[in-house]
Design a protein around this motif. Structure first.
Motif, PDB file in Angstrom:
ATOM      1  N   HIS A 104       0.846  -1.190   0.000  1.00 22.31           N
ATOM      2  CA  HIS A 104       0.000   0.000   0.000  1.00 22.31           C
ATOM      3  C   HIS A 104       0.887   1.247   0.000  1.00 22.31           C
ATOM      4  O   HIS A 104       2.071   1.187   0.320  1.00 22.31           O
ATOM      5  CB  HIS A 104      -0.929   0.000   1.222  1.00 22.31           C
ATOM      6  N   LYS A 106       2.369   4.821   1.255  1.00 24.94           N
ATOM      7  CA  LYS A 106       2.688   5.415   2.552  1.00 24.94           C
ATOM      8  C   LYS A 106       1.650   6.500   2.837  1.00 24.94           C
ATOM      9  O   LYS A 106       1.445   7.388   2.020  1.00 24.94           O
ATOM     10  CB  LYS A 106       4.097   6.014   2.500  1.00 24.94           C
ATOM     11  N   PRO A 107       0.966   6.418   3.992  1.00 27.54           N
ATOM     12  CA  PRO A 107      -0.057   7.424   4.295  1.00 27.54           C
ATOM     13  C   PRO A 107       0.553   8.805   4.525  1.00 27.54           C
ATOM     14  O   PRO A 107       1.677   8.920   5.019  1.00 27.54           O
ATOM     15  CB  PRO A 107      -0.717   6.901   5.565  1.00 27.54           C
ATOM     16  N   GLN A 111      -5.770   9.542   8.749  1.00 26.42           N
ATOM     17  CA  GLN A 111      -7.025   9.043   8.194  1.00 26.42           C
ATOM     18  C   GLN A 111      -6.860   8.310   6.864  1.00 26.42           C
ATOM     19  O   GLN A 111      -7.824   7.781   6.327  1.00 26.42           O
ATOM     20  CB  GLN A 111      -8.044  10.189   8.043  1.00 26.42           C
ATOM     21  N   ASP A 112      -5.639   8.230   6.322  1.00 23.72           N
ATOM     22  CA  ASP A 112      -5.417   7.609   5.017  1.00 23.72           C
ATOM     23  C   ASP A 112      -5.435   6.084   5.049  1.00 23.72           C
ATOM     24  O   ASP A 112      -5.403   5.453   3.992  1.00 23.72           O
ATOM     25  CB  ASP A 112      -4.077   8.074   4.424  1.00 23.72           C
ATOM     26  N   ASP A 113      -5.474   5.472   6.204  1.00 28.41           N
ATOM     27  CA  ASP A 113      -5.442   4.014   6.287  1.00 28.41           C
ATOM     28  C   ASP A 113      -6.136   3.587   7.571  1.00 28.41           C
ATOM     29  O   ASP A 113      -6.499   4.418   8.398  1.00 28.41           O
ATOM     30  CB  ASP A 113      -3.989   3.526   6.269  1.00 28.41           C
ATOM     31  N   THR A 114      -6.313   2.294   7.724  1.00 25.91           N
ATOM     32  CA  THR A 114      -6.892   1.755   8.956  1.00 25.91           C
ATOM     33  C   THR A 114      -5.814   0.948   9.683  1.00 25.91           C
ATOM     34  O   THR A 114      -4.719   0.751   9.168  1.00 25.91           O
ATOM     35  CB  THR A 114      -8.101   0.849   8.655  1.00 25.91           C
ATOM     36  N   GLN A 117      -1.986   3.224  13.328  1.00 23.87           N
ATOM     37  CA  GLN A 117      -1.458   4.312  12.525  1.00 23.87           C
ATOM     38  C   GLN A 117      -0.397   5.129  13.242  1.00 23.87           C
ATOM     39  O   GLN A 117       0.446   5.724  12.603  1.00 23.87           O
ATOM     40  CB  GLN A 117      -2.586   5.264  12.105  1.00 23.87           C
ATOM     41  N   GLN A 158       7.022  10.751  10.823  1.00 19.62           N
ATOM     42  CA  GLN A 158       6.725   9.394  10.375  1.00 19.62           C
ATOM     43  C   GLN A 158       8.012   8.593  10.310  1.00 19.62           C
ATOM     44  O   GLN A 158       9.069   9.129   9.970  1.00 19.62           O
ATOM     45  CB  GLN A 158       6.116   9.401   8.968  1.00 19.62           C
ATOM     46  N   THR A 163       4.558   4.817   9.696  1.00 19.11           N
ATOM     47  CA  THR A 163       3.931   4.876  11.017  1.00 19.11           C
ATOM     48  C   THR A 163       4.160   6.263  11.597  1.00 19.11           C
ATOM     49  O   THR A 163       5.283   6.757  11.618  1.00 19.11           O
ATOM     50  CB  THR A 163       4.524   3.807  11.957  1.00 19.11           C
TER      51      THR A 163
END
Length: 172
Positions: A104, A106-107, A111-114, A117, A158, A163
Motif C-alpha cells: 500500500h 505510505k499514508p 485518516q489515510d489508512d486503517t 497508525q 513518520q 507509522t
C-alpha cells in the motif's frame, strides 16, 4: 442459620467476587508491538539514532516455526527488539523485515489508512530528539513543534514505512 452467619457468608462471597473483578488475566502490563518494515537498517537508524530507542535483544523466526505458527507462511526472519529504556517494564517495539515492498502507499495523514497508525511517546526533553531527527533529515509534519500547554510541546513525524510518531514533552 443465624442472621450474623448469613451476613458473614454473603460478605465472603461478595468479597471474593469483587476481588476476582479486580484481577487481570494478563501476565504483563505492556503490549509488545511487532512492526514489519521494508528496510530494517533504515528503520533501526530512525528508531535508535533518531528517536533514541535502545536495542535490547533479537531472535530468529525460522522457516519451520514461521509456517507452524502461521506468522510467515514459512519465511524466516530476524526480529530486533527495541525499547525506550532497557527495563522489563518497557514495551517491546519489535522490528522485522521480510524483504518485500509494502503493498500500500505510505499514508500522508492518519485518516489515510486503517489499523495501527500512530504511537505516542512521552519524553523528558524534545530538543535532543528534534536535533537528531533533523540531522537524519526526517521531515516534521504540520507546524511542529507545536505548543500544547505551558509545559509541553507536540512533534509529529513518520518512520520510514509511514507509522506516525507523536512526541510529547517540554522542549528542554
Amino acid at each position: 442459620m443465624s442472621f450474623y452467619k448469613c451476613v458473614k457468608i454473603t460478605l465472603l462471597v461478595l468479597g471474593g467476587a469483587l476481588s476476582a473483578l479486580g484481577q487481570s488475566n494478563f501476565a504483563s502490563k505492556t503490549i509488545g508491538v511487532g512492526v514489519v518494515v521494508a528496510d530494517l537498517e533504515r528503520s533501526l537508524d530512525f528508531y535508535v539514532n533518531g528517536i533514541g530507542m535502545v536495542k535490547t535483544g533479537s531472535f530468529t523466526i525460522n522457516e519451520e516455526f514461521g509456517k507452524r505458527s502461521g506468522l510467515t507462511n514459512g519465511v524466516a526472519t530476524n526480529v530486533t527488539i527495541l525499547k525506550l529504556e532497557n527495563s522489563p517494564e518497557a514495551t517491546d517495539w519489535k522490528l522485522m523485515s521480510l524483504g518485500s515492498k509494502p503493498a500500500h502507499l505510505k499514508p500522508k495523514h492518519i485518516q489515510d489508512d486503517t489499523g495501527m497508525q500512530y504511537i505516542t511517546i512521552q519524553v523528558k526533553a524534545l530538543q535532543p530528539i528534534i536535533d537528531r531527527l533533523t540531522q537524519l533529515k526526517v521531515p516534521f509534519l504540520g507546524s511542529t513543534p507545536t505548543p500544547l500547554n505551558a509545559k509541553a510541546h507536540f512533534v509529529f513525524v513518520q518512520d520510514p514505512d509511514g507509522t506516525f510518531i507523536e512526541l510529547i514533552g517540554p522542549l528542554q
